[in-house]
Design a protein around this motif. Structure first.
Motif, PDB file in Angstrom:
ATOM      1  N   SER A   6       0.812  -1.202   0.000  1.00  0.00           N
ATOM      2  CA  SER A   6       0.000   0.000   0.000  1.00  0.00           C
ATOM      3  C   SER A   6       0.849   1.258   0.000  1.00  0.00           C
ATOM      4  O   SER A   6       2.031   1.248   0.371  1.00  0.00           O
ATOM      5  N   ASP A   7       0.206   2.334  -0.400  1.00  0.00           N
ATOM      6  CA  ASP A   7       0.830   3.648  -0.369  1.00  0.00           C
ATOM      7  C   ASP A   7       1.308   3.980   1.043  1.00  0.00           C
ATOM      8  O   ASP A   7       2.409   4.509   1.257  1.00  0.00           O
ATOM      9  N   MET A   8       0.488   3.659   2.041  1.00  0.00           N
ATOM     10  CA  MET A   8       0.837   3.956   3.436  1.00  0.00           C
ATOM     11  C   MET A   8       2.074   3.186   3.878  1.00  0.00           C
ATOM     12  O   MET A   8       2.939   3.704   4.587  1.00  0.00           O
ATOM     13  N   THR A   9       2.182   1.929   3.443  1.00  0.00           N
ATOM     14  CA  THR A   9       3.354   1.114   3.801  1.00  0.00           C
ATOM     15  C   THR A   9       4.633   1.712   3.227  1.00  0.00           C
ATOM     16  O   THR A   9       5.656   1.812   3.917  1.00  0.00           O
ATOM     17  N   VAL A  10       4.575   2.122   1.970  1.00  0.00           N
ATOM     18  CA  VAL A  10       5.748   2.734   1.340  1.00  0.00           C
ATOM     19  C   VAL A  10       6.138   4.014   2.064  1.00  0.00           C
ATOM     20  O   VAL A  10       7.326   4.269   2.328  1.00  0.00           O
ATOM     21  N   ARG A  11       5.159   4.826   2.408  1.00  0.00           N
ATOM     22  CA  ARG A  11       5.462   6.088   3.080  1.00  0.00           C
ATOM     23  C   ARG A  11       6.079   5.847   4.459  1.00  0.00           C
ATOM     24  O   ARG A  11       6.974   6.595   4.882  1.00  0.00           O
ATOM     25  N   ARG A  12       5.604   4.805   5.148  1.00  0.00           N
ATOM     26  CA  ARG A  12       6.221   4.466   6.440  1.00  0.00           C
ATOM     27  C   ARG A  12       7.674   4.030   6.242  1.00  0.00           C
ATOM     28  O   ARG A  12       8.553   4.376   7.034  1.00  0.00           O
ATOM     29  N   ASP A  13       7.916   3.244   5.188  1.00  0.00           N
ATOM     30  CA  ASP A  13       9.293   2.820   4.896  1.00  0.00           C
ATOM     31  C   ASP A  13      10.181   4.023   4.588  1.00  0.00           C
ATOM     32  O   ASP A  13      11.324   4.099   5.055  1.00  0.00           O
ATOM     33  N   LEU A  14       9.670   4.957   3.806  1.00  0.00           N
ATOM     34  CA  LEU A  14      10.447   6.148   3.465  1.00  0.00           C
ATOM     35  C   LEU A  14      10.712   6.994   4.704  1.00  0.00           C
ATOM     36  O   LEU A  14      11.813   7.540   4.868  1.00  0.00           O
ATOM     37  N   ASP A  15       9.708   7.093   5.581  1.00  0.00           N
ATOM     38  CA  ASP A  15       9.903   7.834   6.832  1.00  0.00           C
ATOM     39  C   ASP A  15      11.026   7.205   7.661  1.00  0.00           C
ATOM     40  O   ASP A  15      11.879   7.914   8.218  1.00  0.00           O
ATOM     41  N   ALA A  16      11.023   5.870   7.736  1.00  0.00           N
ATOM     42  CA  ALA A  16      12.048   5.172   8.518  1.00  0.00           C
ATOM     43  C   ALA A  16      13.438   5.384   7.931  1.00  0.00           C
ATOM     44  O   ALA A  16      14.401   5.643   8.664  1.00  0.00           O
ATOM     45  N   LEU A  17      13.545   5.297   6.615  1.00  0.00           N
ATOM     46  CA  LEU A  17      14.845   5.503   5.960  1.00  0.00           C
ATOM     47  C   LEU A  17      15.308   6.941   6.121  1.00  0.00           C
ATOM     48  O   LEU A  17      16.513   7.208   6.298  1.00  0.00           O
ATOM     49  N   ALA A  18      14.385   7.887   6.058  1.00  0.00           N
ATOM     50  CA  ALA A  18      14.742   9.302   6.214  1.00  0.00           C
ATOM     51  C   ALA A  18      15.237   9.584   7.632  1.00  0.00           C
ATOM     52  O   ALA A  18      16.189  10.347   7.831  1.00  0.00           O
ATOM     53  N   ARG A  19      14.593   8.978   8.642  1.00  0.00           N
ATOM     54  CA  ARG A  19      15.032   9.166  10.026  1.00  0.00           C
ATOM     55  C   ARG A  19      16.446   8.639  10.248  1.00  0.00           C
ATOM     56  O   ARG A  19      17.194   9.164  11.077  1.00  0.00           O
TER      57      ARG A  19
END
Length: 282
Positions: free
Chosen positions: A38-51
Motif C-alpha cells: 500500500s501507499d501507506m506502507t511505502v510512506r512508512r518505509d520512506l519515513d524510517a529511511l529518512a530518520r
C-alpha cells in the motif's frame, strides 16, 4: 525489485534504498506498484529511511542523501565502498597500460586497486601523488628482493612519488606536487574522481587537489578516468576538467542508461567493466 507481498520491513527498505541509489530517486507510486504494497506502507518505509539519514524525502518520493560539496571522506571510508566495482574497473583499466610506458596515477581508492593490477605490467615508469599507490609498488619490490612473492614486473617498475601536502584521501597536493607534475610528460594518466557530471565535468571537494589534478591532465597525452557508477551526477566544490578532456571513462555495469547515452555523441570512449567494449555505450 519483485512483487512479494510478504517481504519483511527490513527487506523492503533495503530494496527501496538500493533503488533510490541506483536510479537517483524514486516515486511513491512506482514503489507501491513494484513492491505490491500500500501507499501507506511505502510512506512508512520512506519515513524510517529518512530518520536514519539514508534518503531525503521529497514530495511524492525520495532522493539519495547528498553529501556537502566540500565534504571529503578519508581513504579508509572510501576504500570500503563499491569494492567489487572497483576491482572490475581496475582489471579493465590495467589493460590500457602499455609495457615500458610512462604513466601517472592520481590518488584515490580506485587508483589504489588499479596499482595492484599494474604490478603485472612490465617496465613501467609510474608517477603518483598517492602515498598508498606508491606503497603498493614499494612493498612488492621489497618482497621480490627478499625472495618473497613480489612480482617481477613490480621490481622492474620505476616509481616516482611527488612531494606535497597530504589530504584526507592520502594524496599529496599543493605547490610542490604541482611543480613536479608540470615538469613531466605522461603517455597515460589514470585518474580517480570524487564526482563526474555533464555540467561540472570532473570535480573534487579539495581545492588544492583540484589544482594538482589540472596539472596531471595537462601533462598527459591520454586521460583515463576510473570511476564507479556512484560518482556519476556527484559534484564536488571545485571542477578541474571538462568531460571532453577525458579520452576514456572506465566504469562499472551499474552506470545508468541515461548516463551512458551522454557519451553517444562524445569523443570520450566508454568502457564498462565486465561488458564487451562494443556494447559499452549501447
Amino acid at each position: 525489485m519483485g512483487d512479494n507481498q510478504n517481504l519483511l520491513a527490513e527487506q523492503r527498505r533495503a530494496l527501496i534504498l538500493d533503488e533510490v541509489r541506483r536510479r537517483g530517486g524514486v516515486r511513491v507510486n512506482e514503489l507501491t506498484r513494484r513492491l505490491s504494497v500500500s501507499d501507506m506502507t511505502v510512506r512508512r518505509d520512506l519515513d524510517a529511511l529518512a530518520r536514519q539519514g539514508m534518503i531525503e524525502k521529497v514530495h511524492g518520493g525520495a532522493l539519495p542523501v547528498s553529501d556537502p560539496s566540500a565534504h571529503e571522506p578519508g581513504f579508509e571510508v572510501k576504500s570500503g565502498l563499491e569494492l567489487s566495482a572497483k576491482a572490475e574497473i581496475a582489471k579493465a583499466a590495467a589493460e590500457l597500460a602499455v609495457p615500458g610506458s610512462a604513466i601517472a596515477l592520481a590518488g584515490g581508492t580506485t587508483a589504489y586497486a588499479l596499482a595492484q593490477r599494474l604490478l603485472e605490467v612490465p617496465e613501467l615508469t609510474v608517477v603518483t601523488n598517492s602515498v598508498r599507490v606508491a606503497d603498493v609498488f614499494y612493498n612488492a619490490q621489497r618482497a621480490a628482493a627478499s625472495g618473497g612473492e613480489g612480482r617481477p614486473a613490480a621490481e622492474a617498475a620505476t616509481v616516482v612519488l611527488t612531494g606535497g601536502m597530504r589530504t584526507p584521501s592520502d594524496t599529496l597536493v599543493g605547490p610542490v606536487a604541482d611543480a613536479a607534475i608540470r615538469s613531466l610528460h605522461f603517455d597515460l594518466l589514470f585518474l580517480g574522481v570524487h564526482g563526474i557530471s555533464v555540467e561540472a565535468g570532473l570535480s573534487t571537494p579539495n581545492l588544492a587537489e583540484a589544482e594538482t589534478n589540472r596539472h596531471f591532465v595537462r601533462s598527459a597525452r591520454r586521460v583515463v578516468v576510473v570511476a564507479d557508477h556512484t560518482k556519476w551526477g556527484t559534484v564536488g566544490l571545485s571542477s578541474f576538467a571538462a568531460l571532453d578532456e577525458v579520452d576514456v571513462l572506465v566504469t562499472d555495469a551499474g552506470l545508468s542508461a541515461e548516463a551512458r547515452a551522454e557519451f553517444a555523441d562524445r569523443s570520450t570512449e566508454l568502457v564498462v567493466a565486465g561488458e564487451p567494449t562494443g556494447d559499452a555505450d549501447s
